[in-house]
Motif scaffolding. Structure first.
Motif, PDB file in Angstrom:
ATOM      1  N   GLN B 161       0.831  -0.732   0.364  1.00 13.59           N
ATOM      2  CA  GLN B 161      -0.194   0.075   0.142  1.00 13.59           C
ATOM      3  C   GLN B 161       1.526   1.430  -0.016  1.00 13.59           C
ATOM      4  O   GLN B 161       1.623   1.167   0.122  1.00 13.59           O
ATOM      5  CB  GLN B 161      -0.372  -0.265   0.752  1.00 13.59           C
ATOM      6  CG  GLN B 161      -1.437   1.164   1.869  1.00 13.59           C
ATOM      7  CD  GLN B 161      -1.998   1.210   3.142  1.00 13.59           C
ATOM      8  OE1 GLN B 161      -1.348   0.420   4.029  1.00 13.59           O
ATOM      9  NE2 GLN B 161      -2.800   2.147   3.501  1.00 13.59           N
ATOM     10  N   ARG B 211       0.774  -1.469   4.448  1.00 17.00           N
ATOM     11  CA  ARG B 211       0.034  -2.993   4.557  1.00 17.00           C
ATOM     12  C   ARG B 211       0.096  -3.734   3.527  1.00 17.00           C
ATOM     13  O   ARG B 211       1.014  -3.012   2.336  1.00 17.00           O
ATOM     14  CB  ARG B 211      -1.996  -3.259   4.400  1.00 17.00           C
ATOM     15  CG  ARG B 211      -2.804  -4.236   4.087  1.00 17.00           C
ATOM     16  CD  ARG B 211      -3.895  -4.165   4.124  1.00 17.00           C
ATOM     17  NE  ARG B 211      -4.521  -3.225   3.175  1.00 17.00           N
ATOM     18  CZ  ARG B 211      -4.858  -2.201   2.372  1.00 17.00           C
ATOM     19  NH1 ARG B 211      -5.374  -1.343   3.493  1.00 17.00           N
ATOM     20  NH2 ARG B 211      -5.295  -1.729   1.453  1.00 17.00           N
ATOM     21  N   GLU B 213       0.083  -6.374   0.960  1.00 17.66           N
ATOM     22  CA  GLU B 213      -0.400  -7.016  -0.423  1.00 17.66           C
ATOM     23  C   GLU B 213      -0.514  -8.395  -0.745  1.00 17.66           C
ATOM     24  O   GLU B 213      -0.696  -9.286  -0.636  1.00 17.66           O
ATOM     25  CB  GLU B 213      -1.333  -6.293  -1.289  1.00 17.66           C
ATOM     26  CG  GLU B 213      -1.732  -5.152  -0.427  1.00 17.66           C
ATOM     27  CD  GLU B 213      -3.207  -4.595  -1.475  1.00 17.66           C
ATOM     28  OE1 GLU B 213      -3.912  -4.767  -2.252  1.00 17.66           O
ATOM     29  OE2 GLU B 213      -3.569  -3.564  -0.191  1.00 17.66           O
ATOM     30  N   HIS B 258      -9.755   8.852  -4.642  1.00 16.53           N
ATOM     31  CA  HIS B 258      -9.073   7.234  -4.500  1.00 16.53           C
ATOM     32  C   HIS B 258      -9.221   6.469  -3.124  1.00 16.53           C
ATOM     33  O   HIS B 258      -9.117   7.046  -2.372  1.00 16.53           O
ATOM     34  CB  HIS B 258      -7.815   6.840  -5.097  1.00 16.53           C
ATOM     35  CG  HIS B 258      -6.279   7.853  -4.326  1.00 16.53           C
ATOM     36  ND1 HIS B 258      -7.049   9.145  -4.937  1.00 16.53           N
ATOM     37  CD2 HIS B 258      -6.173   7.581  -3.564  1.00 16.53           C
ATOM     38  CE1 HIS B 258      -5.464   9.490  -4.149  1.00 16.53           C
ATOM     39  NE2 HIS B 258      -5.398   8.831  -2.997  1.00 16.53           N
ATOM     40  N   ASN B 259     -10.035   5.530  -3.492  1.00 14.42           N
ATOM     41  CA  ASN B 259      -9.830   4.180  -1.588  1.00 14.42           C
ATOM     42  C   ASN B 259      -8.694   3.260  -1.799  1.00 14.42           C
ATOM     43  O   ASN B 259      -8.516   2.975  -0.776  1.00 14.42           O
ATOM     44  CB  ASN B 259     -10.869   3.932  -1.815  1.00 14.42           C
ATOM     45  CG  ASN B 259     -11.471   3.078  -2.750  1.00 14.42           C
ATOM     46  OD1 ASN B 259     -10.553   2.558  -4.130  1.00 14.42           O
ATOM     47  ND2 ASN B 259     -12.537   1.907  -3.102  1.00 14.42           N
ATOM     48  N   ARG B 260      -7.353   3.665  -3.123  1.00 18.02           N
ATOM     49  CA  ARG B 260      -6.865   2.019  -2.957  1.00 18.02           C
ATOM     50  C   ARG B 260      -5.360   2.518  -3.849  1.00 18.02           C
ATOM     51  O   ARG B 260      -5.933   2.756  -4.807  1.00 18.02           O
ATOM     52  CB  ARG B 260      -7.158   0.934  -3.322  1.00 18.02           C
ATOM     53  CG  ARG B 260      -6.688  -0.034  -2.029  1.00 18.02           C
ATOM     54  CD  ARG B 260      -7.613  -1.216  -2.660  1.00 18.02           C
ATOM     55  NE  ARG B 260      -7.293  -2.035  -4.021  1.00 18.02           N
ATOM     56  CZ  ARG B 260      -6.166  -3.207  -4.073  1.00 18.02           C
ATOM     57  NH1 ARG B 260      -6.451  -4.495  -3.488  1.00 18.02           N
ATOM     58  NH2 ARG B 260      -5.956  -4.115  -5.342  1.00 18.02           N
ATOM     59  N   THR B 261      -4.313   2.655  -2.763  1.00 21.66           N
ATOM     60  CA  THR B 261      -2.769   2.924  -4.150  1.00 21.66           C
ATOM     61  C   THR B 261      -2.634   1.739  -3.731  1.00 21.66           C
ATOM     62  O   THR B 261      -2.443   1.315  -2.693  1.00 21.66           O
ATOM     63  CB  THR B 261      -2.247   4.283  -4.349  1.00 21.66           C
ATOM     64  OG1 THR B 261      -2.553   4.416  -2.711  1.00 21.66           O
ATOM     65  CG2 THR B 261      -3.697   5.342  -4.502  1.00 21.66           C
ATOM     66  N   VAL B 262      -1.898   1.187  -4.636  1.00 20.54           N
ATOM     67  CA  VAL B 262      -0.571  -0.660  -4.543  1.00 20.54           C
ATOM     68  C   VAL B 262       0.519  -0.160  -5.351  1.00 20.54           C
ATOM     69  O   VAL B 262       0.114   1.228  -6.833  1.00 20.54           O
ATOM     70  CB  VAL B 262      -1.824  -1.000  -4.849  1.00 20.54           C
ATOM     71  CG1 VAL B 262      -0.086  -2.474  -4.090  1.00 20.54           C
ATOM     72  CG2 VAL B 262      -2.559  -0.935  -3.909  1.00 20.54           C
ATOM     73  N   GLN B 276      -6.818   2.795  -7.681  1.00 24.87           N
ATOM     74  CA  GLN B 276      -8.394   2.790  -8.050  1.00 24.87           C
ATOM     75  C   GLN B 276      -9.377   3.784  -7.067  1.00 24.87           C
ATOM     76  O   GLN B 276      -9.226   3.770  -6.342  1.00 24.87           O
ATOM     77  CB  GLN B 276      -8.796   0.708  -7.300  1.00 24.87           C
ATOM     78  CG  GLN B 276      -8.287  -0.393  -8.543  1.00 24.87           C
ATOM     79  CD  GLN B 276      -8.095  -1.268  -7.739  1.00 24.87           C
ATOM     80  OE1 GLN B 276      -7.707  -1.301  -6.627  1.00 24.87           O
ATOM     81  NE2 GLN B 276      -9.464  -2.090  -8.331  1.00 24.87           N
ATOM     82  N   GLU B 278     -13.596   4.408  -5.942  1.00 23.26           N
ATOM     83  CA  GLU B 278     -14.452   3.569  -5.811  1.00 23.26           C
ATOM     84  C   GLU B 278     -15.674   2.846  -6.852  1.00 23.26           C
ATOM     85  O   GLU B 278     -16.275   2.450  -6.946  1.00 23.26           O
ATOM     86  CB  GLU B 278     -15.563   4.922  -4.941  1.00 23.26           C
ATOM     87  CG  GLU B 278     -16.484   3.979  -3.381  1.00 23.26           C
ATOM     88  CD  GLU B 278     -16.233   4.981  -2.701  1.00 23.26           C
ATOM     89  OE1 GLU B 278     -17.403   5.681  -2.645  1.00 23.26           O
ATOM     90  OE2 GLU B 278     -15.791   6.010  -1.650  1.00 23.26           O
ATOM     91  N   LYS B 282      -9.607   1.966 -13.194  1.00 26.00           N
ATOM     92  CA  LYS B 282      -8.106   1.130 -12.055  1.00 26.00           C
ATOM     93  C   LYS B 282      -7.297   2.230 -13.266  1.00 26.00           C
ATOM     94  O   LYS B 282      -7.100   2.111 -14.538  1.00 26.00           O
ATOM     95  CB  LYS B 282      -8.187  -0.274 -12.585  1.00 26.00           C
ATOM     96  CG  LYS B 282      -6.982  -0.652 -12.266  1.00 26.00           C
ATOM     97  CD  LYS B 282      -7.309  -2.570 -12.023  1.00 26.00           C
ATOM     98  CE  LYS B 282      -5.928  -3.031 -12.003  1.00 26.00           C
ATOM     99  NZ  LYS B 282      -6.039  -3.882 -12.428  1.00 26.00           N
TER     100      LYS B 282
END
Lengths: 270, 292
Positions: B161, B211, B213, B258-262, B276, B278, B282
């Motif tokens: 993350q 985190r 993944e 965004h709600n997620r960046t990896v 990504q 909601e 992507k």
């Protein structure tokens, strides 16, 4: 831990490196500065040719912890732009705590920064140090002061910004008679003059015993503009040999004070 | 070939504008692939001719468009590929702020165009104004489609993350003033380190408690370049050296909510940054590692 730390030549910490960073930026007209940790405080000095010397001075009481070994000289040359970038690594909007370590001669200056609002991040920087060149001793005890004025920094900055950029030389006339202050620039085809009586709002105090006319490189005078932008007032001292000293106090929120100082050497009459 | 799509909700319109504006900052040219389930934006590396894409963005149409009709090239090739100047689209979409609806269609004017019809409410009357933008596009012939396929990447050694993009960008931008390349280290314990080295300085910004993944360790380190903290296991760390400017450019995507960046790293070879939203948009950026 304490024992281990006392072996370091110099350690210091402060709650926010932000004001230190803006102070450094005010004198950052050269890439390298002489970094000098004295018992009373930290001093960084940059020089342009042998004509301008600017120092940033941070009294020790600005630091939450400040320690310099008394048996050694802590003095080295360091890249000041890298130092300023490192202090600003979390951005100007972020207050970050700062720790500085310098182990011994030849070792890098280590900075550890931690932002106050986020806890899972820290930055450590190792900035290499070099042996310091000697710093000019411009202050001459034998000369007397012929004029001292206190000016409002923002207004003086505005005045300098108005001066024609293409001019090389600025003439400064100070006199007990009206108009007390004249700033004259000579261009290719023009001569422009700004007169400022001591009653002007920009002038907070004016002391001048006898009339003097001095010439400076305008480019040298312009080097103080960044420092003026972060200060409220500037003290201008002029000594009998024509050396100009400008002292500025950094605008800060708390009571502690940080200073910058510029010595500017005059042009000799040809 | 036919394409027609309508957007009527303010949220998706704003998101769409942000996505396009981010892409326009990354690259001058952009390819839109219109498929029957998704809309893709693809950017190839401008300097290196036909090369695998460096940016890959998928927008599921169901979340964005109230109406979406398309007919592809033919029965066997159901997509449409259009190339256009990304700032043209980004500038046109500025009008989308507080618009009531957006109609997008493929038209044939002097040249093929992507026509945007934007309905803007008037502040003084009940009537609306219609603003039309014609954006010239180049229809990409079928034989070149293969240049715009999703890059096939090796399985990443680690996926971790990312900290907030804004914070990351400030730091990278400071580092960029000192060095052109930045080293990324990620460990299975959830640490991410950005590091630059120059003749005069070494600066490392360390994030922890991130985190993890996925981790496909252990990592084999054949050289001595890896430096670790005391009591940290080398085999849990992988790294990649990348161009600081490219990395920073992706981070301008922080304007897309965004709600997620990896961040995924293929040890020494590749960094994939993925964002990504909601709405299942992507956005992926592929940055190849610099190896000496």
């Amino acid at each position: 831990m304490d024992d281990e730390m006392s072996e370091y030549y110099f350690t210091a910490s402060m709650d926010s490196g932000k004001t230190l960073c803006s102070l450094l930026k005010a004198i950052q007209f050269q890439e390298f500065a002489v970094f000098c940790a004295l018992a009373e405080g930290l001093k960084l000095t940059v020089e342009e040719g042998k004509c301008v010397q600017a120092s940033a001075y941070v009294p020790a009481d600005n630091f939450t912890e400040y320690h310099v070994r008394s048996d050694v000289d802590v003095m080295f040359k360091i890249n000041i732009s890298v130092l300023a970038e490192c202090l600003n690594i979390f951005g100007s909007g972020e207050e970050s705590s700062l720790k500085m370590y310098y182990r011994c001669e030849g070792s890098p200056l280590i900075l550890v920064l931690q932002p106050q609002s986020v806890h899972n991040v820290m930055t450590d920087c190792e900035i290499s140090t070099q042996t310091a060149d000697s710093v000019l001793e411009l202050r001459d005890e034998d000369t007397s002061e012929v004029a001292k004025l206190v000016l409002k920094a923002p207004a003086f900055l505005g005045l300098l910004a108005d001066l024609e950029r293409s001019c090389d030389i600025m003439e400064l006339k100070l006199s007990p008679e009206h108009p007390n202050i004249s700033i004259i620039t000579y261009g290719m085809q023009d001569r422009s003059c700004i007169d400022m009586p001591k009653s002007s709002e920009m002038v907070q105090s004016f002391n001048c015993t006898h009339a003097v006319t001095l010439k400076y490189q305008l480019h040298h005078i312009r080097l103080i503009m960044k420092a003026l932008a972060v200060s409220t007032k500037v003290v201008v001292r002029c000594s009998s040999n024509g050396l100009l000293l400008l002292q500025l106090k950094l605008e800060k929120e708390d009571q502690r004070q940080m200073f910058s100082e510029f010595y500017i050497v005059p042009l000799l009459d040809d | 070939m036919k394409f027609r799509a309508v957007m009527i909700d303010a949220g998706p319109m704003r998101e769409f504008t942000n996505i396009v504006s981010t892409i326009s900052k990354l690259s001058k040219e952009c390819v839109a692939r219109i498929a029957d389930d998704q809309l893709y934006f693809i950017v190839s590396d401008e300097n290196s001719g036909p090369a695998p894409p460096i940016l890959w963005c998928e927008i599921p149409h169901a979340m964005f468009f109230s109406e979406y009709q398309m007919v592809g090239l033919d029965d066997d090739h159901k997509d449409i590929y259009l190339e256009f100047t990304s700032t043209n689209l980004a500038r046109s979409l500025i009008t989308l702020k507080n618009a009531k609806s957006l109609k997008m269609k493929l038209t044939k004017k002097q040249c093929p165009c992507l026509t945007l019809e934007i309905e803007v409410p008037s502040s003084t009357s009940q009537q609306t104004r219609q603003v039309t933008h014609d954006i010239p596009v180049k229809v990409i012939p079928r034989k070149l489609w293969s240049d715009f396929q999703e890059p096939k990447i090796p399985k990443p050694d680690i996926s971790i993350q990312l900290p907030t993009l804004k914070q990351l960008r400030t730091t990278i931008d400071r580092m960029r003033t000192m060095a052109a390349e930045v080293m990324l280290w990620a460990s299975a314990e959830g640490r991410l380190t950005l590091q630059i080295k120059t003749d005069t300085s070494k600066v490392s910004t360390r994030f922890k408690d991130l985190r993890v993944e996925a981790f496909e360790g252990p990592i084999e380190h054949s050289d001595s370049e890896t430096e670790t903290q005391a009591n940290e296991d080398k085999s849990n760390i992988c790294y990649c050296r990348v161009d600081a400017k490219k990395f920073s450019m992706f981070l301008s995507a922080d304007q897309i909510s965004h709600n997620r960046t990896v961040c995924s790293i293929v040890h020494k070879r590749l960094v994939v940054l993925c964002l990504q939203t909601e709405e299942n948009v992507k956005l992926q950026c592929f940055i190849t590692g610099i190896v000496y």
